[in-house]
Write an enzyme that holds these catalytic residues in place. Structure first.
Site, PDB file in Angstrom:
ATOM      1  N   THR A   1       1.185  -1.316  -0.163  1.00  0.00           N
ATOM      2  CA  THR A   1       0.271   0.310   0.026  1.00  0.00           C
ATOM      3  C   THR A   1       0.681   1.416  -0.219  1.00  0.00           C
ATOM      4  O   THR A   1       1.743   1.311   0.640  1.00  0.00           O
ATOM      5  CB  THR A   1      -1.114   0.191   1.261  1.00  0.00           C
ATOM      6  OG1 THR A   1      -2.106   1.404   1.694  1.00  0.00           O
ATOM      7  CG2 THR A   1       0.026  -0.162   2.493  1.00  0.00           C
TER       8      THR A   1
ATOM      9  N   SER B   1      -2.112   3.491  10.085  1.00  0.00           N
ATOM     10  CA  SER B   1      -2.954   1.956  11.608  1.00  0.00           C
ATOM     11  C   SER B   1      -1.901   0.280  11.461  1.00  0.00           C
ATOM     12  O   SER B   1      -0.816   0.762  10.576  1.00  0.00           O
ATOM     13  CB  SER B   1      -4.384   1.763  10.132  1.00  0.00           C
ATOM     14  OG  SER B   1      -4.063   1.264   9.453  1.00  0.00           O
TER      15      SER B   1
ATOM     16  N   TYR C   1      -3.560  -1.914  10.291  1.00  0.00           N
ATOM     17  CA  TYR C   1      -3.141  -2.262   9.186  1.00  0.00           C
ATOM     18  C   TYR C   1      -1.145  -2.152   7.908  1.00  0.00           C
ATOM     19  O   TYR C   1      -1.209  -2.807   7.474  1.00  0.00           O
ATOM     20  CB  TYR C   1      -4.536  -2.158   8.542  1.00  0.00           C
ATOM     21  CG  TYR C   1      -4.165  -2.415   6.245  1.00  0.00           C
ATOM     22  CD1 TYR C   1      -4.025  -3.493   5.909  1.00  0.00           C
ATOM     23  CD2 TYR C   1      -4.315  -0.868   6.189  1.00  0.00           C
ATOM     24  CE1 TYR C   1      -3.776  -3.851   4.727  1.00  0.00           C
ATOM     25  CE2 TYR C   1      -4.172  -1.215   4.692  1.00  0.00           C
ATOM     26  CZ  TYR C   1      -3.874  -2.114   3.858  1.00  0.00           C
ATOM     27  OH  TYR C   1      -3.451  -2.229   2.958  1.00  0.00           O
ATOM     28  N   HIS C   2      -1.399  -0.550   8.371  1.00  0.00           N
ATOM     29  CA  HIS C   2      -0.465   0.074   7.254  1.00  0.00           C
ATOM     30  C   HIS C   2       0.403  -0.613   7.802  1.00  0.00           C
ATOM     31  O   HIS C   2       1.526  -0.905   7.464  1.00  0.00           O
ATOM     32  CB  HIS C   2      -0.277   1.290   7.147  1.00  0.00           C
ATOM     33  CG  HIS C   2      -2.149   1.387   6.298  1.00  0.00           C
ATOM     34  ND1 HIS C   2      -3.115   2.310   6.939  1.00  0.00           N
ATOM     35  CD2 HIS C   2      -1.654   1.939   5.238  1.00  0.00           C
ATOM     36  CE1 HIS C   2      -4.191   2.887   5.836  1.00  0.00           C
ATOM     37  NE2 HIS C   2      -3.193   2.346   4.765  1.00  0.00           N
TER      38      HIS C   2
ATOM     39  N   LYS D   1       1.969  -4.028   6.817  1.00  0.00           N
ATOM     40  CA  LYS D   1       2.718  -3.604   4.951  1.00  0.00           C
ATOM     41  C   LYS D   1       3.898  -2.831   5.350  1.00  0.00           C
ATOM     42  O   LYS D   1       4.874  -4.099   4.580  1.00  0.00           O
ATOM     43  CB  LYS D   1       1.082  -2.868   3.814  1.00  0.00           C
ATOM     44  CG  LYS D   1       0.487  -3.732   4.358  1.00  0.00           C
ATOM     45  CD  LYS D   1       0.156  -4.629   3.009  1.00  0.00           C
ATOM     46  CE  LYS D   1      -1.120  -5.415   2.519  1.00  0.00           C
ATOM     47  NZ  LYS D   1      -1.108  -5.778   1.788  1.00  0.00           N
TER      48      LYS D   1
END
Lengths: 410, 410
Positions: free
Chosen positions: A145, A187, A189-190, A193
């Protein structure tokens, strides 16, 4: 070539699997159907009525004569199954979409933070360890991302993954070095990554794996030439507060006659790409692999950048909707610039679809066509990033203002 | 203050728990006893005869009148137990040693790679998520490693965690920025510590947690003033190919009359610290916490740097042992310089123990005293880093040369 599409039942994975099959690749979809399970958990569902995996694959076969096989494997939990799959299929490449990909979902509470970290890190690491154990030379194309970069870089363009820096030297000239672009995830989530990036860098260095990491912008759009061939092939359209990305939620708000809700000032600049271009870019990445010994090949996969409020006004112009500002549940900069290099895919001949040319189609083909399936209660984003935000938000905080018209305007 | 020592039964954790208890902190040891289970798995054991946790804590109480409590919790697997522990104990600080810490063990095969990643990432992330969920202001002191930096930096001193860089700007002067020092981990184990760094950075930014990350060198030495008070308090001494660090293995080889085996050229420069200084540094870190809103406080915890062959020759001089060169199982540079800042702990008044002053004590008090407990077959390091190394090593590769004297010289 033979390609396993990991997470091939999801929003990006499904149309990518079809695109690769359509162009002649041998495709196996590998998925544990976690995204469908999360729909059940959230009591949400795709606006578009998606078919079961089995019906999807049957339809694809009926329409095209091509076969896509399906394997239900949980990459994070079932290492033996993953290894056996690689060893029996011996693919040329895997496309790795198999991660929990919603930032708000990852921030709901400790359980969701932990699931996201555990699932995403172990899925990626199991894949890398299994490739090494298999001894096969499998090109990994991973969906990363743009969010790993963070936002705002003193007006400079964000390069593709690597940054040339100078380190001041006490005894002389600065030393030039190339580094992985420093990460600023917004976040949990990020953050996963950014962990993936380090896993890739390590395995590429130690085991000479071939990895391409695609730093993708926010995807918009729903259908592709392949998913349009049969109603049973339709792609997901998520508009709920967790999985619905900003454009989809604007479209639904417009379709049902609600104001478009902007979190904060709307000055947040984001990168965007159409789902059709996701499928094309993944195909191009498969066709242009690194060679063993190369560093991780990082490509920015985005077409254009736009401020959220400008996006809202584009939708408002097309639909006649109003725009409303509500508190921002995220801990983020309210105003940022974002310049992003996308030189690699342009060099492969890519001509991106832009919001100005494609947005009206989304309004008519998706939001208006399926608007009567919308569950209004699912639109608000209710995940809050920090305890301060949880303590400080006004009672009844949600991004559908109370008293908004309840009638549906489609 | 009240401190939970996570991993408090291990090599660094145990003497740290005693040191903190001795100086008056209220200490709870939290451990799932995984290190003892791994001894069983490897068929190895500490050269020093370590007592059970229960006997250790009883002895400490008998000798000092102080109480250290013990809780068996698996941080990676039992989130609910961890959260309940934090909420019931309400500690001022936790010292987080609870990770698999052997590089060779992490490289044995896929299973060990996966265990190391799964255990270490989830232990750290569960801790951070649980602190946020508890709402408590708990200072986290984490044992990281110098190994996250990688080695060799154009003759420049490695700073404490952060690097000031210049980013060339296309339209003007370079832009100055501070970044987390770019990581170059040399094993899956070291890689997990680079993942930890990103977890800390994220939670400190999003939730204003207070975190100190200690980038520690290779620890040598065995006992501390506290562990010497009773035989039942003795610390671990690992000399096996997985957990034995380089100095311990040299000491055992010398004690049993074997040549000291150097992997590769021995030009690898490493950072070292004595176990007594580990306990002191952790105490100093606890006494000098960051305040909420500060970035992660990164401190280099090492006393001196030395080439491995120079270390071998120091041991050889003290013991009369010979030195032998064998193939290097690791994928690493054979010759590197290493300059490391350790300004922070020096500024707190630390006076490090050096190899030149402390090494003879190890030879006499540990290697000679317990040498008859040595299992010679456990000394070789057999983990190989890559498939090329697995394919390329000579048959019978091990770092005790065949035909070496089998008599024990203690």
């Amino acid at each position: 070539m033979k390609v396993l599409v990991l997470g091939g039942d999801g929003f990006c994975g499904w149309p990518t699997a079809l695109h690769l099959s359509d162009r002649g690749d041998e495709v196996v979809v590998v998925d544990n159907l976690s995204r469908r399970a999360i729909d059940q958990e959230l009591g949400a569902e795709s606006l578009t009525p998606i078919a079961t995996v089995s019906d999807r694959l049957t339809a694809w076969h009926e329409v095209t004569g091509k076969e896509i096989r399906f394997r239900n494997v949980d990459l994070a939990q079932d290492y033996a199954g993953l290894l056996a799959l690689l060893e029996s299929e011996r693919p040329d490449a895997v496309v790795h979409f198999a991660e929990q990909r919603s930032a708000p979902y990852s921030m709901k509470d400790s359980g969701h933070k932990r699931y996201t970290v555990d699932n995403n890190v172990n899925a990626t690491h199991n894949l890398l360890a299994a490739i090494v154990e298999s001894g096969l030379d499998i090109h990994v194309v991973h969906l990363g991302t743009m969010g790993v970069y963070g936002y705002g870089t003193a007006g400079m363009e964000i390069p593709e993954g690597y940054l040339d820096i100078l380190i001041p030297h006490p005894d002389g000239d600065p030393v030039a070095q190339e580094i992985l672009y420093p990460t600023h995830p917004g976040s949990v989530y990020h953050m996963t990554k950014t962990l993936d990036q380090l896993l890739f860098a390590y395995y590429v260095k130690n085991d000479r794996l071939r990895v391409t990491d695609l730093h993708q912008g926010i995807v918009w759009g729903t259908n592709t030439p392949e998913t349009k061939r049969d109603d049973r092939l339709v792609n997901r359209f998520d508009y709920d507060g967790d999985y619905g990305t900003v454009l989809n939620r604007f479209l639904m708000q417009a379709a049902v006659g609600y104001p478009l809700t902007i979190h904060g000032t709307g000055g947040q600049t984001r990168a965007f790409i159409h789902i059709v271009d996701t499928t094309k870019c993944v195909a191009m990445a498969l066709d242009n692999p690194p060679v063993p010994g190369d560093r991780v090949k990082i490509i920015n996969q985005q077409a254009e950048t736009l401020r959220v409020r400008d996006l809202a006004h584009k939708v408002a112009e097309l639909t006649g909707a109003e725009v409303a500002y509500v508190p921002d549940p995220r801990k983020e900069d309210q105003e940022n610039d974002l310049l992003v290099s996308h030189a690699t895919f342009l060099s492969y001949g890519w001509q991106p679809i832009t919001l100005d040319t494609g947005l009206m189609m989304e309004v008519t083909e998706i939001a208006r066509r399926y608007g009567d399936r919308c569950d209004l209660s699912k639109i608000p984003a209710r995940s809050l990033w920090t305890k301060e935000q949880r303590a400080g938000v006004p009672a009844g905080y949600e991004d559908v203002p109370e008293g908004a018209p309840a009638t549906v305007r489609v």
